[in-house]
Design a protein around this motif. Sequence first.
Motif, PDB file in Angstrom:
ATOM      1  N   PRO A   7       0.902  -1.402   0.028  1.00 43.70           N
ATOM      2  CA  PRO A   7       0.069   0.052  -0.071  1.00 43.70           C
ATOM      3  C   PRO A   7       0.846   1.365   0.101  1.00 43.70           C
ATOM      4  CG  PRO A   7      -0.618  -1.538   1.706  1.00 43.70           C
ATOM      5  CD  PRO A   7       0.556  -1.917   1.140  1.00 43.70           C
ATOM      6  N   ILE A   8       0.192   2.243  -0.654  1.00 44.28           N
ATOM      7  CA  ILE A   8       1.067   3.672  -0.619  1.00 44.28           C
ATOM      8  C   ILE A   8       0.664   4.480   0.638  1.00 44.28           C
ATOM      9  CG2 ILE A   8      -0.747   4.789  -1.798  1.00 44.28           C
ATOM     10  CD1 ILE A   8       1.673   6.232  -3.378  1.00 44.28           C
ATOM     11  N   VAL A   9      -0.489   4.145   1.218  1.00 44.40           N
ATOM     12  CA  VAL A   9      -0.898   4.410   2.719  1.00 44.40           C
ATOM     13  C   VAL A   9      -1.280   3.257   3.421  1.00 44.40           C
ATOM     14  CG1 VAL A   9      -2.453   6.011   4.001  1.00 44.40           C
ATOM     15  CG2 VAL A   9      -1.615   6.860   1.824  1.00 44.40           C
ATOM     16  N   ASP A  10      -0.710   3.100   4.475  1.00 42.61           N
ATOM     17  CA  ASP A  10      -1.133   1.972   5.589  1.00 42.61           C
ATOM     18  C   ASP A  10      -1.002   2.543   6.816  1.00 42.61           C
ATOM     19  OD1 ASP A  10      -1.382  -0.509   6.946  1.00 42.61           O
ATOM     20  OD2 ASP A  10       0.397  -1.317   6.046  1.00 42.61           O
ATOM     21  N   ALA A  11      -2.161   2.813   7.314  1.00 47.54           N
ATOM     22  CA  ALA A  11      -2.719   3.174   8.575  1.00 47.54           C
ATOM     23  C   ALA A  11      -3.176   2.084   9.423  1.00 47.54           C
ATOM     24  CB  ALA A  11      -3.771   4.441   8.842  1.00 47.54           C
ATOM     25  N   ARG A  12      -2.530   2.099  10.690  1.00 46.70           N
ATOM     26  CA  ARG A  12      -2.536   0.910  11.485  1.00 46.70           C
ATOM     27  C   ARG A  12      -3.092   1.369  13.016  1.00 46.70           C
ATOM     28  NH1 ARG A  12       1.658  -1.028   8.281  1.00 46.70           N
ATOM     29  NH2 ARG A  12       3.212  -0.768  10.109  1.00 46.70           N
ATOM     30  N   GLY A  13      -4.032   1.085  13.703  1.00 38.71           N
ATOM     31  CA  GLY A  13      -4.316   1.273  14.959  1.00 38.71           C
ATOM     32  C   GLY A  13      -4.304   2.794  15.219  1.00 38.71           C
ATOM     33  N   VAL A  67       3.380   6.098   4.764  1.00 39.47           N
ATOM     34  CA  VAL A  67       2.981   6.773   3.485  1.00 39.47           C
ATOM     35  C   VAL A  67       4.284   7.083   2.657  1.00 39.47           C
ATOM     36  CG1 VAL A  67       2.401   8.965   2.612  1.00 39.47           C
ATOM     37  CG2 VAL A  67       1.754   8.619   5.155  1.00 39.47           C
ATOM     38  N   GLY A  68       4.207   5.900   1.514  1.00 43.32           N
ATOM     39  CA  GLY A  68       5.078   5.779   0.817  1.00 43.32           C
ATOM     40  C   GLY A  68       6.102   4.898   1.603  1.00 43.32           C
ATOM     41  N   GLU A  69       7.495   5.604   1.614  1.00 45.67           N
ATOM     42  CA  GLU A  69       8.397   4.756   2.278  1.00 45.67           C
ATOM     43  C   GLU A  69       8.782   5.354   3.695  1.00 45.67           C
ATOM     44  OE1 GLU A  69       9.833   1.947   0.929  1.00 45.67           O
ATOM     45  OE2 GLU A  69       8.361   2.234  -0.666  1.00 45.67           O
ATOM     46  N   THR A  70       7.861   6.443   4.184  1.00 47.74           N
ATOM     47  CA  THR A  70       8.153   7.034   5.420  1.00 47.74           C
ATOM     48  C   THR A  70       7.338   6.334   6.145  1.00 47.74           C
ATOM     49  OG1 THR A  70       8.771   8.768   4.091  1.00 47.74           O
ATOM     50  CG2 THR A  70       8.349   9.431   6.242  1.00 47.74           C
ATOM     51  N   THR A  71       7.306   6.622   7.618  1.00 48.58           N
ATOM     52  CA  THR A  71       6.501   6.177   8.700  1.00 48.58           C
ATOM     53  C   THR A  71       6.348   7.373   9.500  1.00 48.58           C
ATOM     54  OG1 THR A  71       7.187   3.803   8.598  1.00 48.58           O
ATOM     55  CG2 THR A  71       6.162   4.257  10.615  1.00 48.58           C
ATOM     56  N   LEU A  72       5.211   7.684   9.829  1.00 54.01           N
ATOM     57  CA  LEU A  72       4.453   8.586  10.985  1.00 54.01           C
ATOM     58  C   LEU A  72       4.049   7.805  12.117  1.00 54.01           C
ATOM     59  CD1 LEU A  72       2.926  11.070   8.553  1.00 54.01           C
ATOM     60  CD2 LEU A  72       5.367  11.261   9.513  1.00 54.01           C
TER      61      LEU A  72
END
Length: 247
Positions: A7-13, A67-72
């Motif tokens: 995924p290009i956006v992967d939001a978890r919890g 988000v892409g290759e970056t994690t927030l």
Amino acid sequence: MSPIGKPIVDARGINKSFNTAHVLKNVDLKVNAGEVVCIVGPSGSGKSTFLRLINGLEDIDGGQIEVGETTLPGAPKELLSVRRNVGMVFQNFNLFPHLTVLENLTLSPRRTGRMNRSGAENKARELLKRVGISEQSSKYPSQLSGGQQQRVAIARALAMEPQILLFDEPTSALDPENVNEVLNVMKELASSGITMIVVTHEMGFAREVADRIVFMADGQLLVDASPSQFFEHVEDERLRSFLSKIL
């Protein structure tokens, strides 16, 4: 583009609170590159807050978003990377009133060093033509209709050549006669293959353009379905109640 299968956006919890208000509660959402995902739901359900977390405009209290290759959440350089790759179109345009249309479009590409003045202006003129307002480049925002201002805002977001476009109720501040001109631009963008996540109350647009429609209520993501499943095979009681009030 994200790698195939990733995924290009992967939001978890995802959790988010403002003071005592728990506005997002364990939200999970994956969006693949090239998908158009519309997020709908009643006011106060956390839709706009969720978009702002994806773009790093609000801090995440719990969970993470890739988000892409970056994690927030991440360090300032991660935030900068996300904001360079994620364009956002706001409800109320957020144009600089003291700058012309052309200057609004060229400011970020020039300040970030992505383009020189000539390159940025050429790109801006191409984008203004794409959104149908090439003749407005020398005007100031106050000289434009709401629909024209929102099309400038879309062009400004595109000027940074983002991988993902976020739209936060882009037509809700417009007069009815201006809505279709903005939706038509968004339809063209959707057909071009750019990834779009759209918070909207325009159900006709969602039905026509979205690959998936997400329903949020009380800070929770309750339904994630194709348009046909979303409108024709409603099983969730909250969604059934919501649709009965707006369709």
